[in-house]
Write an enzyme that holds these catalytic residues in place. Structure first.
Site, short mmCIF file in Angstrom:
data_model
loop_
_atom_site.label_atom_id
_atom_site.label_comp_id
_atom_site.label_asym_id
_atom_site.label_seq_id
_atom_site.Cartn_x
_atom_site.Cartn_y
_atom_site.Cartn_z
N GLU A 39 -69.83 -24.86 -70.13
CA GLU A 39 -70.61 -26.07 -69.56
C GLU A 39 -69.11 -26.98 -70.88
O GLU A 39 -68.19 -27.70 -70.54
CB GLU A 39 -70.89 -26.84 -69.18
CG GLU A 39 -71.83 -26.72 -67.87
CD GLU A 39 -70.45 -26.04 -66.72
OE1 GLU A 39 -69.57 -27.23 -66.66
OE2 GLU A 39 -70.73 -25.47 -66.07
N CYS A 194 -57.14 -26.03 -54.53
CA CYS A 194 -57.08 -27.01 -54.41
C CYS A 194 -56.51 -27.74 -56.35
O CYS A 194 -57.19 -28.26 -56.17
CB CYS A 194 -58.75 -28.19 -54.04
SG CYS A 194 -58.18 -29.95 -53.53
N CYS A 201 -53.52 -24.96 -48.64
CA CYS A 201 -55.38 -26.03 -47.27
C CYS A 201 -54.24 -24.75 -46.69
O CYS A 201 -55.96 -25.06 -46.17
CB CYS A 201 -53.93 -27.03 -46.90
SG CYS A 201 -53.75 -28.34 -48.73
N CYS A 204 -58.08 -23.45 -47.15
CA CYS A 204 -59.12 -24.33 -47.16
C CYS A 204 -60.24 -24.18 -46.25
O CYS A 204 -59.70 -24.29 -45.27
CB CYS A 204 -58.40 -25.24 -48.75
SG CYS A 204 -60.10 -26.67 -48.75
N CYS A 210 -60.65 -32.85 -43.95
CA CYS A 210 -59.57 -33.62 -45.11
C CYS A 210 -58.73 -34.47 -44.82
O CYS A 210 -57.35 -34.29 -44.53
CB CYS A 210 -58.94 -32.41 -46.22
SG CYS A 210 -58.22 -33.33 -47.80
#
Length: 372
Positions: A39, A194, A201, A204, A210
């Site tokens: 991370e 994305c 899209c 997605c 959305c």
DNA sequence: AACACGGGGTA
DNA sequence: TACCCAGTGTT
């Protein structure tokens, strides 16, 4: 929560099972230490860049205890080239805090994690969710982009009001289970479908709900950062080589760019360079060769370094190996934390150096000097 | 709230 | 060239 979570988290998790990433090195094994390290490395840095650094790092320092016991210089060397070196210094300090305050491993507690240097809200949430499955939200660049589009949130996410709204949405979407997969799923969706430019899209799982897609605004959300022109700063780089081909390196100050990394001595202008040279190498400043300039771009300014080289330097007595100034053989450069553009320049000018015993100080045409 | 902090990738 | 990217700490 409630219906919003069903419409968001459920299809996202289903998509993750079929199309998400399940082979990232920090997923096997997925320990709190490895999640934390990944991370931190992934802050402002993309997966492709991080993977080799991550593998080299955990190979050298496989545990929190090993990291805490290592010298900071070793940690910076492992980080060299990744950038944002405060991350490495904070990582090291945080590992030592874990040893002294948390029994040698990361705490499973949000407030205790956020108290560690280099761990903010998002990283603490990511650690708890991915390592333990605890129910905490994250808000990295990917999640900001997904949420801004899904909910049609206008405004640059760097603005506090916009960021606050996105955090609220991130918390509201949290599912009640599978938090580790859910966290990874958001990041994978943002990284693979994305994307900032030309989002896919058509593939997605969140397209039905959305707002940006419904309004045809996927290409303009999230709102871009306000434009700004970068100022330019310049400095002289002093490359001093002794008769054995060793390079004089100087440790940079504890704050500012490249803090605590090893680099070439730097001067703001000719007068400062002349003064520095007189104190450390005596006469001969005018015999230096000017080499090709090294441009470098930071996020907040352009930096042009003008290297000048002296060979066969005999140091004055005040130049000794100590904590801040060292003669380094070319083979030892890899063991030090060195800024990426300076490292490239050093590798080029030492590898391409023509065993130069012939002319040493004789001036070469600066225009045909060794390229950086 | 604004700024500082690296480096590599992409259109 | 300009902008983006798995953020955090300082002021």
């Amino acid at each position: 929560m409630s219906r919003a979570a069903d419409a968001f988290a459920a299809p996202l998790l289903a998509w993750f099972d079929a199309h998400g990433r399940h082979d990232l090195p920090w997923q096997h094994p997925r320990s709190p230490y490895r999640v934390w390290l990944s991370e931190v490395m992934l802050q402002q840095t993309q997966v492709r860049v991080v993977v080799p650094y991550f593998e080299r790092f955990v190979d050298a320092l496989p545990t929190v205890a090993a990291l805490a016991a290592a010298p900071l210089d070793d940690v910076l060397a492992l980080w060299s080239g990744l950038g944002y070196y405060a991350r490495a210094r904070n990582l090291h300090a945080a590992a030592r805090a874990c040893v002294t305050q948390h029994g040698g491993d990361l705490p499973r507690d949000f407030d205790a994690l956020v108290a560690l240097p280099g761990v903010g809200r998002s990283t603490a949430g990511a650690i708890l969710a991915q390592a333990w499955g605890d129910r905490f939200a994250i808000l990295d660049g990917n999640v900001k982009r997904v949420l801004a589009r899904y909910h049609g949130v206008d405004g640059w996410p760097g603005q506090s009001a916009v960021e606050k709204r996105l955090w609220q949405l991130a918390r509201e979407h949290l599912p009640r289970s599978r938090l580790a997969d859910y966290t990874q799923a958001q990041m994978d969706l943002g990284a693979t479908l994305c994307t900032r430019h030309s989002p896919a899209c058509g593939d997605c799982p969140l397209r039905p709900g959305c707002v940006a897609h419904a309004q045809g605004r996927s290409d303009e959300l999230p709102t871009s950062r306000p434009g700004k022109t970068l100022p330019t700063r310049e400095a002289l780089l002093l490359l001093l080589l002794d008769a054995e081909g060793r390079v004089l390196l100087q440790r940079r100050p504890p704050t500012g760019v490249w803090a605590q990394l090893w680099s070439l001595p730097e001067a703001r202008d000719e007068a400062e360079a002349r003064d520095w040279f007189a104190r450390h190498a005596g006469a001969g400043f005018d015999g230096g060769e000017t080499l090709q300039a090294i441009p470098h771009v930071f996020s907040h300014y352009r930096f042009v370094m003008h290297p000048r080289r002296w060979q066969g330097v005999v140091a004055t007595p005040c130049v000794r190996d100590d904590d801040d100034l060292r003669w380094v053989p070319p083979a030892a450069l890899r063991e030090l934390g060195i800024p990426a553009p300076v490292r490239r320049f050093l590798e080029a000018s030492t590898a391409m150096r023509d065993n130069g015993r012939h002319a040493s100080w004789a001036a070469r045409p600066s225009s045909s000097g060794d390229p950086p």
